[in-house]
Design an enzyme around this catalytic site. Sequence first.
Site: not given
Length: 289
Positions: A82, A208-209
């Site tokens: 990542d 993402h997140g």
Amino acid sequence: MALLSTTPMLEKARANKHGIVAFNVHSFDSIFWVLEAAAELKSPVILQTTVGTVKSLGAKNIVEAAKAASEHYNIPTGLHLDHCTDFNVIKEAIRAGYTSVMIDASMHPFAENVKRTKEVMELAKSLGVNVEAELGKVGGVEDDIVVNDEDAQKAVPKECKLFIEQTGVPTLAPAIGTAHGIYKGKPDIDFDLIADIATTVDVPLVLHGGSAVPEEDVRRCVSLGMAKVNVSTELKNAYSEAIRRHFEMDPDSLDPRAYLQKAKEAAKEMAKSKIRMVGSEGKVVSSFV
């Protein structure tokens, strides 16, 4: 089952309108309990590591542990690097046996992002390794990458299309209002932007997140085209909080088998909740036979 490229995994997820969770793992034992949770729900899963974890545990060691766990639990498993900005680390991961890598050049101008992504594609494509890239800037902290709120920028659909045409990248992480870490308030997700990007490009999108985003919001993101949902902070927190509670309740109980088992069970339940949230429970049977 051998480790799989995440490209076909995510393409199938997008086509079948469910997501696949990518769980950040930070230790060898976490690789096994993430896969144990996924196996119990018959769900495909993606293990992912930060650059910091690669430096701590070693890319080859991570690959060997992931292979052993995947073969033991016999479920479709991808292994992803990542948010990497260093081409040499990406090369190390691919050579070690990672099946997916992320080149994060989103902090650079568009043309430079294209250039760096194409370099990774040249290395990865012939080996069947998935490549993920980012457009816009996702806020928050991920390992040693820090993006302040004022610097976060949402992706532009036309740029997403042009980026994919110029790079050939098979998965894209567009910034759509989420942030890494735990939110102080409700995340401001731009659902219209997700829908616009998803109809503009043909590749699976990455959220993402994903930690602490309300379940209904994640489900909506998946329904709009987000095939990969990243989860890190909530998993770490569940594991660590279980250990903290153990010592608060019994400070003299020092047997690692006792507190690590509690941590494992807490983290597994968190992982299961995320798998159910993206709709991948039972998809091993329907999508990978």
